[in-house]
Motif scaffolding. Structure first.
Motif, PDB file in Angstrom:
ATOM      1  N   LEU A  38     -41.988  44.148  -3.275  1.00 39.38           N
ATOM      2  CA  LEU A  38     -42.999  44.478  -2.276  1.00 39.38           C
ATOM      3  C   LEU A  38     -42.380  44.639  -0.895  1.00 39.38           C
ATOM      4  O   LEU A  38     -42.710  45.578  -0.159  1.00 39.38           O
ATOM      5  N   LEU A  39     -41.477  43.728  -0.519  1.00 35.26           N
ATOM      6  CA  LEU A  39     -40.817  43.837   0.782  1.00 35.26           C
ATOM      7  C   LEU A  39     -40.030  45.136   0.887  1.00 35.26           C
ATOM      8  O   LEU A  39     -40.092  45.826   1.921  1.00 35.26           O
ATOM      9  N   TYR A  40     -39.296  45.467  -0.152  1.00 35.34           N
ATOM     10  CA  TYR A  40     -38.530  46.717  -0.156  1.00 35.34           C
ATOM     11  C   TYR A  40     -39.472  47.902   0.065  1.00 35.34           C
ATOM     12  O   TYR A  40     -39.179  48.804   0.859  1.00 35.34           O
ATOM     13  N   TYR A  41     -40.609  47.885  -0.632  1.00 35.20           N
ATOM     14  CA  TYR A  41     -41.570  48.977  -0.528  1.00 35.20           C
ATOM     15  C   TYR A  41     -42.117  49.095   0.892  1.00 35.20           C
ATOM     16  O   TYR A  41     -42.208  50.209   1.448  1.00 35.20           O
ATOM     17  N   LEU A  42     -42.470  47.972   1.506  1.00 31.37           N
ATOM     18  CA  LEU A  42     -43.032  48.005   2.851  1.00 31.37           C
ATOM     19  C   LEU A  42     -41.992  48.457   3.872  1.00 31.37           C
ATOM     20  O   LEU A  42     -42.319  49.181   4.824  1.00 31.37           O
ATOM     21  N   LEU A  43     -40.749  48.041   3.692  1.00 33.08           N
ATOM     22  CA  LEU A  43     -39.675  48.508   4.577  1.00 33.08           C
ATOM     23  C   LEU A  43     -39.413  49.992   4.374  1.00 33.08           C
ATOM     24  O   LEU A  43     -39.256  50.757   5.330  1.00 33.08           O
ATOM     25  N   ASP A  44     -39.381  50.397   3.113  1.00 34.50           N
ATOM     26  CA  ASP A  44     -39.100  51.795   2.786  1.00 34.50           C
ATOM     27  C   ASP A  44     -40.190  52.717   3.320  1.00 34.50           C
ATOM     28  O   ASP A  44     -39.907  53.801   3.851  1.00 34.50           O
ATOM     29  N   GLY A  45     -41.437  52.281   3.209  1.00 38.15           N
ATOM     30  CA  GLY A  45     -42.539  53.103   3.681  1.00 38.15           C
ATOM     31  C   GLY A  45     -42.720  53.093   5.180  1.00 38.15           C
ATOM     32  O   GLY A  45     -43.456  53.932   5.723  1.00 38.15           O
ATOM     33  N   GLY A  46     -42.083  52.150   5.855  1.00 40.04           N
ATOM     34  CA  GLY A  46     -42.171  52.114   7.310  1.00 40.04           C
ATOM     35  C   GLY A  46     -43.311  51.270   7.844  1.00 40.04           C
ATOM     36  O   GLY A  46     -43.608  51.324   9.040  1.00 40.04           O
ATOM     37  N   TRP A  47     -43.946  50.462   6.995  1.00 42.34           N
ATOM     38  CA  TRP A  47     -45.042  49.608   7.459  1.00 42.34           C
ATOM     39  C   TRP A  47     -44.523  48.415   8.251  1.00 42.34           C
ATOM     40  O   TRP A  47     -45.203  47.934   9.143  1.00 42.34           O
TER      41      TRP A  47
END
Length: 485
Positions: A316-325
């Motif tokens: 989840l952290l990777y996803y939020l960082l990757d998406g720019g949130w």
């Protein structure tokens, strides 16, 4: 209502049952005081539990289970009374209430509606799941033996509790970023292509299902709103992921050692593999997800609960960082009460994946910034638990000094960094030798090489010694070549 109910529970205490009062009389007295119509005994009992639960007095239900259901001396020859005096009587109510809670969680996840109209809605869902979990655990304790029905219920409630905890954190983050793209919202793509909610589908029983493994997302047509702050559409995100894999293959200068970047493998793949290894029944990591709630749905509504909790949070952290949130690991660590160093290490998985770029100058500048930040973090947080792959990636990225610092931190408990003590393989020994030579530490490189080989059994010692000496000779020849010219 709650105060009235508390007074009723005081006036008609559970202790009456231990004093010899019949279960029927006990339920009748409570029902008459609470305005519950006279029906069959079990239905009246369940309605009492519903009112108690709705008034946030779940501790009374836990007390009832511990005092009455767990006491074998409290029994009755009346079949209806016997049922509500047993753990199974409370279990049936807990299962039906959990099913209702599932519908509410599904409504949030599927609709993506914000909680502006009901600001405490997600908090209430979290509290409800926590209370039901405590009741279910009390029932299991009262039964005195394992039960598949109770175990499935507890597993489901643990997943619900974790899901609502994630939703609460996302809602808090949303409140701190007014005017920005909402976190708790479903994209057009996710609404039209979602493949279901696993075991949380309201039409399925309370038990986890086994979805299909897939790490490759299928192309989705572009849709209106941006899927994430960093990407204009989901296809653009997928294309970027493909490009990252190509970049990692191109960034590997040592073609003789494919282990350092096999087949364009990303650090993201390490997080996914870890999740699939510890999360029983979870076989879908369809990255990138179409939106944040799609990520929550895919990660937290299936698979193991307690064992896989941190592995799910890492993705989840990777996803939020990757998406720019988000751009920092600190709020994430604080929100989920995790060690900051652990979350920063997860952050470094994202940074190292985005530390090389063969595209535009702006992308290259961003990649350099990511690499600098990864080096700064890894130099500060590296420990024996830091994966060796960071050492390999830092060397490939041209940062041998940081790679050496990380490796020394990894070997802090192995007597000053003994390669043999740290369980170093031949391929890792090749990397470490190159790191030391890249830092100009020829004496140390030779000393570590000798120590490593001296602790190996024959004939493995001769094989590795020959390979490492050849590497050392090749390095010396390459270093001497410019002087000869």
């Amino acid at each position: 209502m709650a105060l009235h109910l508390q007074q009723v529970l005081v006036d008609v205490p559970i202790a009456n049952l231990k004093a010899g009062e019949s279960a029927r009389t006990f339920v009748h007295n409570l029902s008459s005081r609470l305005g519950i119509p006279s029906t069959d005994l079990q239905q009246q009992f369940h309605e009492i539990l519903c009112q108690v639960f709705a008034s946030a007095l779940g501790f009374w239900i836990c007390d009832y289970v511990a005092v009455v259901c767990a006491d074998g001396s409290i029994s009755s020859s009346d079949p209806e009374e016997h049922t509500i005096l047993q753990p199974a009587g409370v279990l049936a109510w807990c299962q039906s209430t959990t099913q209702e809670l599932q519908h509410k969680v599904v409504a949030v996840v599927k609709s993506g509606a914000t909680t502006a109209a009901q600001p405490d809605h997600i908090i209430e869902l979290g509290r409800a799941s926590k209370t039901l979990l405590a009741i279910a655990e009390a029932v299991r304790s009262a039964m005195g033996s394992s039960s598949a029905a109770v175990d499935d219920l507890i597993h489901t409630l643990q997943l619900l509790q974790q899901t609502t905890q994630v939703l609460q954190w996302l809602e808090q983050q949303q409140q701190q970023r007014p005017g920005q793209q909402p976190l708790i919202a479903r994209s057009v793509s996710s609404r039209s292509t979602s493949g279901g909610l696993g075991f949380l589908n309201p039409n399925t029983p309370i038990s986890p299902l086994n979805p299909v493994i897939t790490n490759v997302t299928t192309p989705i047509e572009p849709f209106g709103p941006r899927t994430a702050p960093s990407y204009v559409s989901l296809p653009a995100w997928q294309q970027n992921l493909t490009q990252l894999r190509k970049d990692t293959m191109m960034a590997n200068p040592d073609r003789s050692n494919p282990r350092s970047n096999p087949q364009g493998r990303l650090f993201l793949d390490d997080l996914v593999d870890r999740l699939l290894a510890v999360s029983e029944g979870q076989r879908v990591v369809d990255y990138p997800y179409p939106d944040v709630l799609g990520c929550v749905e895919g990660l937290f509504l299936s698979g193991s609960s307690s064992r896989a909790w941190r592995a799910k949070l890492a993705v989840l952290l990777y996803y939020l960082l990757d998406g720019g949130w988000i751009t920092s690991a600190a709020p994430f660590a604080q929100g989920f009460q995790l060690p900051l160093t652990l979350v920063q290490q997860w952050q470094c998985h994202y940074l190292m994946d985005h530390a090389s770029s063969s595209s535009s100058d702006s992308a290259a500048a961003g990649s350099s910034s990511n690499l600098d930040e990864a080096c700064k973090l890894l130099g500060a947080i590296a420990s024996p638990a830091t994966p060796f792959r960071f050492v390999e990636a830092l060397l490939s990225a041209g940062r041998p000094a940081t790679a050496l610092a990380v490796q020394r931190a990894r070997c802090a408990t192995s007597g000053g960094g003994s390669a043999a003590a740290a369980g170093v393989s031949l391929s890792e020994a090749h990397v470490l030798l190159k790191v030391q030579l890249g830092c100009g530490l020829l004496p140390e490189a030779f000393s570590k090489l000798r120590r490593h080989c001296s602790q190996l059994p024959q004939p493995e010692r001769d094989r590795q010694l020959k390979a490492l000496i050849q590497q050392l000779a090749d390095w010396a020849a390459a270093a001497d070549k410019p002087q000869q010219q």
